[in-house]
Scaffold this active site. Structure first.
Site, mmCIF file in Angstrom:
data_model
loop_
_atom_site.group_PDB
_atom_site.id
_atom_site.type_symbol
_atom_site.label_atom_id
_atom_site.label_comp_id
_atom_site.label_asym_id
_atom_site.label_seq_id
_atom_site.Cartn_x
_atom_site.Cartn_y
_atom_site.Cartn_z
ATOM 1 N N GLY A 19 0.860 -1.218 -0.009
ATOM 2 C CA GLY A 19 -0.086 0.009 -0.010
ATOM 3 C C GLY A 19 0.852 1.097 -0.027
ATOM 4 O O GLY A 19 0.192 2.226 0.225
ATOM 5 N N LYS A 50 -0.357 2.366 -4.266
ATOM 6 C CA LYS A 50 -0.670 3.622 -4.688
ATOM 7 C C LYS A 50 -0.586 3.938 -6.032
ATOM 8 O O LYS A 50 -1.441 4.605 -6.788
ATOM 9 C CB LYS A 50 -0.097 4.606 -3.838
ATOM 10 C CG LYS A 50 -0.728 4.804 -2.368
ATOM 11 C CD LYS A 50 -1.725 5.662 -2.393
ATOM 12 C CE LYS A 50 -2.207 5.731 -0.896
ATOM 13 N NZ LYS A 50 -2.681 4.963 -0.034
ATOM 14 N N ASP A 126 -7.792 7.363 1.661
ATOM 15 C CA ASP A 126 -6.583 8.002 2.624
ATOM 16 C C ASP A 126 -6.018 9.094 1.546
ATOM 17 O O ASP A 126 -5.872 8.958 0.342
ATOM 18 C CB ASP A 126 -5.706 7.145 3.026
ATOM 19 C CG ASP A 126 -5.017 6.217 1.892
ATOM 20 O OD1 ASP A 126 -5.820 5.595 1.126
ATOM 21 O OD2 ASP A 126 -3.714 5.943 1.952
ATOM 22 N N ASP A 127 -5.197 9.861 1.935
ATOM 23 C CA ASP A 127 -4.434 10.904 1.342
ATOM 24 C C ASP A 127 -4.968 11.684 0.092
ATOM 25 O O ASP A 127 -4.599 11.591 -1.138
ATOM 26 C CB ASP A 127 -3.073 10.006 0.770
ATOM 27 C CG ASP A 127 -1.999 9.623 1.759
ATOM 28 O OD1 ASP A 127 -2.509 9.823 2.965
ATOM 29 O OD2 ASP A 127 -1.269 9.173 1.398
ATOM 30 N N TYR A 173 -7.000 9.158 9.257
ATOM 31 C CA TYR A 173 -6.964 8.073 9.704
ATOM 32 C C TYR A 173 -5.887 7.685 10.847
ATOM 33 O O TYR A 173 -5.354 6.674 11.150
ATOM 34 C CB TYR A 173 -6.587 6.976 8.396
ATOM 35 C CG TYR A 173 -5.460 7.626 7.599
ATOM 36 C CD1 TYR A 173 -4.182 7.206 7.961
ATOM 37 C CD2 TYR A 173 -5.704 8.281 6.420
ATOM 38 C CE1 TYR A 173 -2.868 7.940 7.020
ATOM 39 C CE2 TYR A 173 -4.649 8.772 5.749
ATOM 40 C CZ TYR A 173 -3.349 8.391 6.105
ATOM 41 O OH TYR A 173 -2.312 9.064 5.493
ATOM 42 N N ASP A 233 -0.457 -0.570 9.552
ATOM 43 C CA ASP A 233 0.455 -0.260 10.522
ATOM 44 C C ASP A 233 1.770 0.260 9.330
ATOM 45 O O ASP A 233 2.307 -0.754 8.754
ATOM 46 C CB ASP A 233 1.233 -1.624 11.329
ATOM 47 C CG ASP A 233 1.953 -1.128 12.633
ATOM 48 O OD1 ASP A 233 2.599 0.060 12.269
ATOM 49 O OD2 ASP A 233 1.802 -1.773 13.452
ATOM 50 N N ASN A 234 2.140 1.277 9.545
ATOM 51 C CA ASN A 234 3.384 2.216 8.857
ATOM 52 C C ASN A 234 4.745 1.936 9.345
ATOM 53 O O ASN A 234 5.500 2.768 9.054
ATOM 54 C CB ASN A 234 2.811 3.467 8.243
ATOM 55 C CG ASN A 234 1.763 3.577 7.282
ATOM 56 O OD1 ASN A 234 1.796 2.620 6.207
ATOM 57 N ND2 ASN A 234 0.983 4.482 7.403
ATOM 58 N N ASP A 239 8.611 4.659 2.156
ATOM 59 C CA ASP A 239 8.429 5.352 0.725
ATOM 60 C C ASP A 239 8.458 6.824 1.054
ATOM 61 O O ASP A 239 8.566 7.611 0.218
ATOM 62 C CB ASP A 239 7.011 4.995 0.344
ATOM 63 C CG ASP A 239 5.789 5.373 1.225
ATOM 64 O OD1 ASP A 239 5.989 5.654 2.163
ATOM 65 O OD2 ASP A 239 4.545 4.907 0.817
ATOM 66 N N ASN A 267 2.298 -2.287 6.374
ATOM 67 C CA ASN A 267 2.495 -1.589 4.945
ATOM 68 C C ASN A 267 3.880 -1.284 5.073
ATOM 69 O O ASN A 267 4.283 -0.340 5.620
ATOM 70 C CB ASN A 267 1.633 -0.346 4.734
ATOM 71 C CG ASN A 267 2.159 0.429 3.687
ATOM 72 O OD1 ASN A 267 2.152 -0.227 2.361
ATOM 73 N ND2 ASN A 267 2.026 1.697 3.609
HETATM 74 C C1 GDL Z 1 0.234 7.393 4.332
HETATM 75 C C2 GDL Z 1 -0.422 6.172 3.055
HETATM 76 C C3 GDL Z 1 0.338 5.113 2.798
HETATM 77 C C4 GDL Z 1 1.966 5.399 2.857
HETATM 78 C C5 GDL Z 1 2.302 5.746 4.116
HETATM 79 C C6 GDL Z 1 3.632 6.042 4.441
HETATM 80 C C7 GDL Z 1 -2.030 5.339 4.905
HETATM 81 C C8 GDL Z 1 -3.104 5.029 5.188
HETATM 82 N N1 GDL Z 1 -1.766 5.849 3.638
HETATM 83 O O1 GDL Z 1 -0.248 8.139 4.830
HETATM 84 O O2 GDL Z 1 0.000 4.715 1.409
HETATM 85 O O3 GDL Z 1 2.733 4.292 2.390
HETATM 86 O O4 GDL Z 1 1.478 6.798 4.581
HETATM 87 O O5 GDL Z 1 4.183 6.994 3.664
HETATM 88 O O6 GDL Z 1 -0.953 4.973 5.705
#
Ligand code: GDL
Length: 465
Positions: A19, A50, A126-127, A173, A233-234, A239, A267
């Site tokens: 994602g 994305k 999102d975003d 979110y 979970d980021n 990225d 993610n």
């Molecule tokens: C985000 C983006 C995700 C991205 C991440 C880290 C969500 C729900 N959306 O906001 O696609 O990879 O930050 O940059 O997390």
């Protein structure tokens, strides 16, 4: 009425979201991911890169034959391994919720996926800007109401065709976005009330990249959403900073979180091969009961990763991998060995005496081991791992080399008091470029505040206003 059971809508989801921004993984990388997931006891793969154009930019257009072949491969690959496949679509950049043709376009997208064998879906909102089109505002009065009605309609439509989980990522979110009013007043309350209770709602924690996800805020959120959230979970996502990657352990989440949410999906790093330890460690967290030791999990993960570090020529040393991986650990902190090395180097730099005593020499030796290990990565037999590491490791090598040259200069009595320069670190090519220039303008403090840097030079105006 709040359903406090984390499994109200079915089983606990654990897995990986593709994602992130940037190049999506290849079909071969996905197949390897699914194998890792099976080994780690994870059960869900969510497809939502994305930058698959059909995710966001051209979400209304169905896949062509080759895109569809990729979807079918994912269906077959997940099914044969007993994994759940969830397919996402992100219409939020330009959707008009009140326009029936947009709803039909989304249904047509899902129909194509259903025919390819997909039965579980996720709508990602999102975003996106939280501005509303006048027609939507007139009809619903709030973004949350418009989105809830639209997603409910798609959900009901899909339910009459397939049974399976249905997920939504809301526009705000994480805690910080809600506190900033993103999405409008009462966004989450409205969504919680109006969104069909079977639809899972994503949440990334207090921040987009959350250092910790604690139980108490999750309990409050569960009340507001009328269901426990599903964690996106980021922690390991990279990225947002092309110089870094994260191969530390799953950390900052109490084990009890597993019982408080509808699932946790990671993610992770954009470069697929760099996700070995994160996924390994997450699998151990999922299996753990009673106590969770991120440090031990890190070492376990590294041991399992170690065979990938086979090289041409003499073998690398495992102890050096521990130090190296600690330099690319987690967003909010370095691994213990790397942290200790950075502190020790800082002390040597600050010392009034030349750092040539036994203790300082030990620091320099550890520094050179890290530099040597980083340089030896070029010999990895696993070329995909090397390619994924190379760009990120280059800066580390450059900085360690510079420090080493400084060291030689500092302990050389013949050069005492002379300025230090390096023939290999020249102005503009060393730490150069437009981005570095901009980065120098606003200085950030640990409390998040920015201030205009005191060191800005103001050259003569080239373009007078
Ligand atoms: C985000 C983006 C995700 C991205 C991440 C880290 C969500 C729900 N959306 O906001 O696609 O990879 O930050 O940059 O997390």
């Amino acid at each position: 009425m709040v359903s406090n059971s984390a499994t109200a809508s079915g089983s606990f989801l654990s897995g990986v979201i593709e994602g992130f921004y940037g190049p999506p993984w290849s079909p071969r990388e996905r197949a390897e991911l699914w194998d890792w997931m099976v080994r780690g006891g994870l059960d869900t793969y969510l497809y939502g890169p994305k930058d698959d154009l059909h995710q966001r930019a051209i979400w209304r257009q169905p896949y062509d034959a080759s895109g569809l072949a990729t979807v079918r491969a994912a269906v077959a690959g997940c099914r044969s391994r007993g994994l759940r496949l969830i397919h996402a679509c992100s219409p939020g950049l330009d959707v008009t919720y009140s326009d029936p043709s947009d709803r039909e376009a989304m249904q047509a997208r899902l129909m194509q996926l259903i025919e390819a064998g997909v039965s579980e879906f996720c709508i990602l909102l999102d975003d996106i800007p939280d501005a509303m089109r006048p027609a939507d505002l007139a009809r619903w009065g709030s973004l949350a109401s418009a989105q809830a009605a639209w997603v409910n309609a798609i959900f009901t439509w899909s339910r009459s065709r397939v049974a399976g989980r249905f997920l939504l990522c809301p526009t705000p979110y994480c805690g910080r976005m809600v506190a900033a009013g993103h999405g409008g007043d009462g966004y989450l309350e409205t969504l919680g009330r109006e969104l069909h209770p079977e639809i899972d709602i994503f949440w990334t924690g207090p921040e987009i990249i959350s250092e910790r996800i604690d139980l108490e805020p999750i309990a409050r959120l569960t009340e507001v959403l009328h269901r426990p959230p599903l964690i996106w979970d980021n922690l390991f996502a990279n990225d947002y900073d092309g110089r870094r990657f994260f191969c530390g352990p799953y950390a900052g989440r109490p084990l009890e979180l597993k019982r408080a949410v509808r699932g946790i999906l990671l993610n992770p790093n954009t470069e697929f091969p760099l996700n070995f330890v994160p996924i390994h460690s997450f699998g151990s967290y999922l299996a753990a009961e009673g106590a969770w030791d991120p440090g031990a999990s890190f070492l376990d993960g590294l041991k399992a990763w170690w065979p990938r570090f086979a090289t041409v020529g003499s073998p690398l040393e495992f102890a050096d991998l521990i130090l190296f991986a600690g330099a690319f650990y987690l967003p909010y902190g370095d691994g213990p060995e790397a942290d200790r090395l950075a502190r020790d180097i800082a002390q040597c730099l600050a010392s009034a005496e030349p750092p040539d005593d036994a203790e300082s020499l030990d620091v320099r030796t550890r520094m050179l081991r890290l530099k040597g290990f980083s340089a030896r990565l070029v010999d990895l037999l696993d070329r995909e791992l090397f390619h994924a590491l190379h760009r990120r490791v280059w800066d580390l090598r450059e900085e360690l080399d510079l420090l080493d040259r400084w060291w030689s200069h500092r302990i050389d009595p013949r050069r005492a008091g002379t300025p230090f320069t390096s023939d290999f670190h020249r102005p503009k090519t060393c730490r150069g470029g437009f981005v570095a220039r901009l980065q120098g303008f606003l200085r950030q403090f640990p409390d998040a505040r920015f201030e205009v840097s005191g060191e800005i030079e103001t050259p003569a105006k080239v373009h007078p206003r």
